[in-house]
Design a protein around this motif. Structure first.
Motif, mmCIF file in Angstrom:
data_model
loop_
_atom_site.group_PDB
_atom_site.id
_atom_site.type_symbol
_atom_site.label_atom_id
_atom_site.label_comp_id
_atom_site.label_asym_id
_atom_site.label_seq_id
_atom_site.Cartn_x
_atom_site.Cartn_y
_atom_site.Cartn_z
ATOM 1 N N HIS B 273 -46.712 -17.763 1.422
ATOM 2 C CA HIS B 273 -48.107 -17.485 1.790
ATOM 3 C C HIS B 273 -48.761 -18.688 2.458
ATOM 4 C CE1 HIS B 273 -49.390 -13.745 -0.763
ATOM 5 N NE2 HIS B 273 -48.461 -13.479 0.131
ATOM 6 N N GLU B 274 -48.455 -19.861 1.942
ATOM 7 C CA GLU B 274 -49.078 -21.058 2.531
ATOM 8 C C GLU B 274 -48.534 -21.332 3.925
ATOM 9 O OE1 GLU B 274 -51.681 -22.154 1.236
ATOM 10 O OE2 GLU B 274 -51.435 -21.033 -0.623
ATOM 11 N N LEU B 275 -47.226 -21.106 4.096
ATOM 12 C CA LEU B 275 -46.636 -21.232 5.438
ATOM 13 C C LEU B 275 -47.313 -20.254 6.386
ATOM 14 C CD1 LEU B 275 -42.718 -21.306 5.297
ATOM 15 C CD2 LEU B 275 -44.218 -23.059 6.251
ATOM 16 N N GLY B 276 -47.462 -19.006 5.898
ATOM 17 C CA GLY B 276 -48.076 -17.950 6.719
ATOM 18 C C GLY B 276 -49.522 -18.267 7.028
ATOM 19 N N GLY B 277 -50.216 -18.838 6.068
ATOM 20 C CA GLY B 277 -51.620 -19.179 6.292
ATOM 21 C C GLY B 277 -51.776 -20.255 7.347
ATOM 22 N N LEU B 278 -50.856 -21.239 7.322
ATOM 23 C CA LEU B 278 -50.985 -22.399 8.218
ATOM 24 C C LEU B 278 -50.350 -22.143 9.578
ATOM 25 C CD1 LEU B 278 -52.311 -25.124 7.554
ATOM 26 C CD2 LEU B 278 -50.045 -26.041 7.079
ATOM 27 N N PHE B 279 -49.263 -21.369 9.603
ATOM 28 C CA PHE B 279 -48.507 -21.241 10.853
ATOM 29 C C PHE B 279 -48.437 -19.831 11.412
ATOM 30 C CE2 PHE B 279 -46.769 -25.097 8.908
ATOM 31 C CZ PHE B 279 -46.870 -25.980 9.960
ATOM 32 N N ASP B 280 -48.932 -18.820 10.673
ATOM 33 C CA ASP B 280 -48.925 -17.462 11.201
ATOM 34 C C ASP B 280 -47.519 -16.951 11.512
ATOM 35 O OD1 ASP B 280 -50.915 -15.667 11.267
ATOM 36 O OD2 ASP B 280 -51.488 -15.977 13.344
ATOM 37 N N VAL B 281 -46.580 -17.155 10.598
ATOM 38 C CA VAL B 281 -45.216 -16.646 10.777
ATOM 39 C C VAL B 281 -45.123 -15.222 10.223
ATOM 40 C CG1 VAL B 281 -44.264 -18.964 10.518
ATOM 41 C CG2 VAL B 281 -44.392 -17.473 8.515
ATOM 42 N N ALA B 282 -44.102 -14.476 10.661
ATOM 43 C CA ALA B 282 -43.873 -13.129 10.094
ATOM 44 C C ALA B 282 -43.503 -13.304 8.622
ATOM 45 C CB ALA B 282 -42.761 -12.419 10.850
ATOM 46 N N HIS B 283 -44.195 -12.560 7.779
ATOM 47 C CA HIS B 283 -44.084 -12.746 6.335
ATOM 48 C C HIS B 283 -42.633 -12.652 5.831
ATOM 49 C CE1 HIS B 283 -44.979 -12.464 2.094
ATOM 50 N NE2 HIS B 283 -44.648 -11.188 2.017
ATOM 51 N N GLY B 284 -41.928 -11.599 6.227
ATOM 52 C CA GLY B 284 -40.553 -11.404 5.765
ATOM 53 C C GLY B 284 -39.650 -12.544 6.209
ATOM 54 N N ALA B 285 -39.789 -12.945 7.469
ATOM 55 C CA ALA B 285 -38.972 -14.040 7.988
ATOM 56 C C ALA B 285 -39.277 -15.329 7.229
ATOM 57 C CB ALA B 285 -39.235 -14.221 9.488
ATOM 58 N N GLY B 286 -40.535 -15.542 6.915
ATOM 59 C CA GLY B 286 -40.927 -16.725 6.146
ATOM 60 C C GLY B 286 -40.268 -16.741 4.769
ATOM 61 N N LEU B 287 -40.202 -15.556 4.150
ATOM 62 C CA LEU B 287 -39.565 -15.449 2.831
ATOM 63 C C LEU B 287 -38.074 -15.781 2.918
ATOM 64 C CD1 LEU B 287 -41.224 -12.109 1.646
ATOM 65 C CD2 LEU B 287 -41.648 -14.384 0.678
ATOM 66 N N ALA B 288 -37.414 -15.236 3.958
ATOM 67 C CA ALA B 288 -35.982 -15.506 4.142
ATOM 68 C C ALA B 288 -35.739 -16.998 4.325
ATOM 69 C CB ALA B 288 -35.450 -14.718 5.339
ATOM 70 N N ALA B 289 -36.675 -17.657 5.022
ATOM 71 C CA ALA B 289 -36.510 -19.078 5.345
ATOM 72 C C ALA B 289 -36.577 -19.974 4.104
ATOM 73 C CB ALA B 289 -37.565 -19.502 6.369
ATOM 74 N N VAL B 290 -37.353 -19.574 3.108
ATOM 75 C CA VAL B 290 -37.536 -20.470 1.958
ATOM 76 C C VAL B 290 -36.790 -20.023 0.692
ATOM 77 C CG1 VAL B 290 -39.786 -21.326 2.756
ATOM 78 C CG2 VAL B 290 -39.723 -19.361 1.201
ATOM 79 N N TRP B 291 -36.344 -18.746 0.633
ATOM 80 C CA TRP B 291 -35.795 -18.243 -0.637
ATOM 81 C C TRP B 291 -34.594 -19.034 -1.151
ATOM 82 C CZ3 TRP B 291 -31.083 -16.110 -2.261
ATOM 83 C CH2 TRP B 291 -31.088 -15.702 -3.613
ATOM 84 N N GLY B 292 -33.649 -19.329 -0.245
ATOM 85 C CA GLY B 292 -32.428 -20.029 -0.664
ATOM 86 C C GLY B 292 -32.748 -21.371 -1.311
ATOM 87 N N SER B 293 -33.742 -22.064 -0.763
ATOM 88 C CA SER B 293 -34.127 -23.365 -1.328
ATOM 89 C C SER B 293 -34.763 -23.182 -2.695
ATOM 90 C CB SER B 293 -35.100 -24.085 -0.382
ATOM 91 O OG SER B 293 -34.467 -24.265 0.868
ATOM 92 N N TRP B 294 -35.625 -22.170 -2.814
ATOM 93 C CA TRP B 294 -36.202 -21.867 -4.135
ATOM 94 C C TRP B 294 -35.081 -21.571 -5.126
ATOM 95 C CZ3 TRP B 294 -35.536 -17.282 -6.877
ATOM 96 C CH2 TRP B 294 -36.235 -17.215 -8.089
ATOM 97 N N ALA B 295 -34.139 -20.723 -4.712
ATOM 98 C CA ALA B 295 -33.079 -20.277 -5.612
ATOM 99 C C ALA B 295 -32.252 -21.460 -6.109
ATOM 100 C CB ALA B 295 -32.188 -19.256 -4.900
ATOM 101 N N ARG B 296 -31.851 -22.333 -5.209
ATOM 102 C CA ARG B 296 -31.040 -23.488 -5.625
ATOM 103 C C ARG B 296 -31.845 -24.446 -6.506
ATOM 104 N NH1 ARG B 296 -29.237 -22.312 -0.425
ATOM 105 N NH2 ARG B 296 -27.037 -21.688 -0.404
ATOM 106 N N TYR B 297 -33.151 -24.511 -6.268
ATOM 107 C CA TYR B 297 -33.993 -25.420 -7.053
ATOM 108 C C TYR B 297 -34.175 -24.928 -8.487
ATOM 109 C CZ TYR B 297 -37.691 -28.819 -7.987
ATOM 110 O OH TYR B 297 -38.425 -29.864 -8.513
ATOM 111 N N VAL B 298 -34.230 -23.597 -8.690
ATOM 112 C CA VAL B 298 -34.553 -23.070 -10.026
ATOM 113 C C VAL B 298 -33.321 -22.554 -10.797
ATOM 114 C CG1 VAL B 298 -36.843 -22.351 -9.224
ATOM 115 C CG2 VAL B 298 -34.983 -20.668 -9.274
#
Lengths: 392, 392
Positions: B273-298
């Motif tokens: 959401h913060e990426l989308g708020g600041l950069f206006d990216v497509a929501h789904g694409a934004g999720l794909a871009a960050v999910w793997g990093s979240w997953a490995r972190y948690v």
């Protein structure tokens, strides 16, 4: 796949202790006087009725109560309920029980909201134009009536059993505490599990093409029910197993497992309804007793569908031949029924319909031969007679 | 498992030609004047808006229209809608579009039904006490907003993106014709599929014990989405694939896939959401871009859960070691995202947040460091910064 409508507006409140929220839920509906409708003595003895009354009192809601609903709920009790509600100014109907109590409540609701005789709506002579609001505290996981549009009533005058399905009949809320099902006798628990399987299978066995997402949900639901039905044989107070069964029961009959199809086959249900009307057998057990015969009778219409069921639900190995695989799947389900002590023949229900009774049931099911049953294969009176005979 | 509430009262009308039923559906709601709210020119050019207008006219329903809703829908447009509705005496809001248009409609609905400034309800300063009735003709399968309680609005004054979730915000009806999604560009279609996956995964990755029936439904839904997302790459006018995706999108976000848990993790969504708020990216694409990093972190919080995902959803072979299996599952999902041309890093979104921007997003996501995100693992501002950096 076909166009479909999906509408399941019931608010589900699920988990431990949730019966204590009944008063608050009725209040949110803006209602003031409740009929608490129930079956036998178990709801009283267990203290559940008192907890429900306390919750209503706490919320400042007035109530009257009416017990005595029996399995295959009777029209006479419905008339009694309608009269009582009119006299007492009841504006909300609360079912404390399972499918029979809920269906009786819905029938009272139809009676209150329409000018005609309530039975005329069940026979199709009159059209329902509304239903007084109904809520549920569920004590038996089986019928799925808590979130379905369905109500089934038996008219003792001729033992006709008829269903009325309308969106008016969907409950406002369903309070579901799996702990309330701990004390059910094994036979009733497993009959319930069978009913849940059948609500899913009636929608699964259709002749038209289905949706993958719907099939996946249905198959997963059936695997969950079978696994947990077995757990409950040895461990009837297993909360998780009771919860899996209870929630599966609701989802099996709120139309989710039928999205993209014509609404399902329902021949097995209608064949069993006549048995239940004439002999008063447990609904789920009656379904288990006749399903295998129905399945073998209709199988050739589309063996591939039965083969999918065999592989994806029953874990049967694909035999490379749809019919062979299908037959193994039917046998596997019958084996499962036997493993949870359910009958797979009418004889095992402890009844022996005569040839005359078989003809009578087939005539009633088809309204004197003028209708056919089922969608997977259209069944006429003579087909239905054959299925009863196969199932004896 | 935990106690839960499930409430999804939206009436779904699904299939070919269903947009022609809009007038009848609004009429059933007892409403007289509609705001037809939409996005860009495509709804006009395709003739869809005219078909909607015709259906309203046929039913004798008056209407005004307001277009121009953009992805990450803006508060300024919401104010414009509220003013127009008040002036015109609108009593029903019809979204013709996807999640952004629906969310904008819901926000207008909140604005009309409450005395306070609409943004104050999104920031939590004021509590919503109602919402004007909203219906949808869905043209993008992604957000699930057609049956969820959620609405997300971006305030251009500081680019804050905030969600308001209440049962008042659930749509009265959702008209879903998969054919309306045929002309979506591939990137938008596949972003939508990613969003659907993520609505399911946010609910799937929880620390507490889950329900088997819920897991089974979620896993089946995700397998269906992945299979059909791939079909649409080569065959965007495949009705069945469009329908599977569309219905899965709704079910992924109407809470069905979260029953028995605490409601889900949602950290990935909030990070995006913060990426989308600041950069206006497509929501789904934004999720794909960050999910793997979240997953490995948690991951280390409960590798078994990721291992179940790997085996049951991604078809990974169990490695006999939960973490190993889990990591293969994460890689397999990233491979899937790449196969449908979705990014798996922020760089691939075409943006490069500076270190300052990363800190700003982490601060905004945690409201100045005072809240944590997520349930699977609670993430504080410094954790979130690390995830952004891992995803660069």
């Amino acid at each position: 796949m076909l166009n479909f409508q999906y509408y399941a507006p019931t608010k589900v409140v699920f988990g431990k202790g949730t019966e204590g929220r009944v008063g608050e839920l009725v209040k949110k509906e803006g209602c003031k006087k409740v009929l608490v409708h129930y079956g036998g003595q178990s709801a009283k003895k267990s203290g559940l009725l008192d907890r429900v009354f306390d919750s209503l009192k706490e919320a400042g809601i007035d109530y009257v109560s009416l017990g005595g609903v029996v399995p295959n709920p009777r029209l006479s009790k419905v008339y009694e309920g309608i009269e009582l509600c009119r006299k007492e100014g009841v504006d909300f109907l609360l079912a404390v029980g399972g499918g029979s109590v809920i269906d009786s409540c819905k029938a009272i609701g139809y009676g209150l909201a329409n000018e005609c005789d309530v039975w005329d709506m069940y026979t199709g002579k009159e059209k329902a134009k509304g239903c007084a609001p109904v809520g549920v505290v569920l004590t038996i996981a089986a019928a799925g009536s808590e979130m379905s549009d369905s109500s089934v009533i038996t008219n003792e005058d001729g033992w006709y059993k008829k269903a009325l399905n309308t969106n008016y009949g969907r409950c406002r809320f369903a309070v579901m505490n799996p702990e309330l099902t701990y004390t059910l006798p094994e036979y009733q628990t497993e009959s319930g599990c069978t009913d849940i399987m059948m609500h899913t299978m009636e929608r699964y066995f259709v002749a038209e093409d289905t949706m993958e997402i719907t099939d996946g949900i249905a198959e997963s639901l059936m695997r969950t029910v079978m696994k947990n039905a077995k757990i409950l044989l040895d461990d009837p107070k297993n909360y998780n197993a009771r919860a899996e069964i209870m929630w599966s029961g609701t989802l099996s009959h709120n139309d989710l497992t039928g999205c993209g199809t014509n609404g399902g086959d329902w021949a097995t249900h209608l064949i069993e309804h006549e048995l239940g009307g004439l002999f008063d057998v447990a609904h789920g057990a009656g379904l288990a007793a006749v399903w295998g015969s129905w399945a073998r009778y209709v199988l050739d219409e589309k063996p591939e569908r039965f083969a999918s069921f065999a592989v994806n639900v029953m874990g049967v190995e694909d035999q490379g031949d749809a019919k062979k695989t299908a037959l193994l799947g039917i046998e596997a389900l019958e084996d499962f029924y036997r493993s949870i002590h359910m009958p797979t023949s009418i004889k095992e229900l402890g009844i022996s319909p005569t040839e005359e009774q078989i003809k009578e049931m087939a005539q009633k099911a088809t309204v004197g031969g003028s209708y056919s049953l089922g969608m997977f294969k259209k069944l006429h009176a003579e087909d239905i007679e054959k299925i009863y005979r196969m199932a004896l």
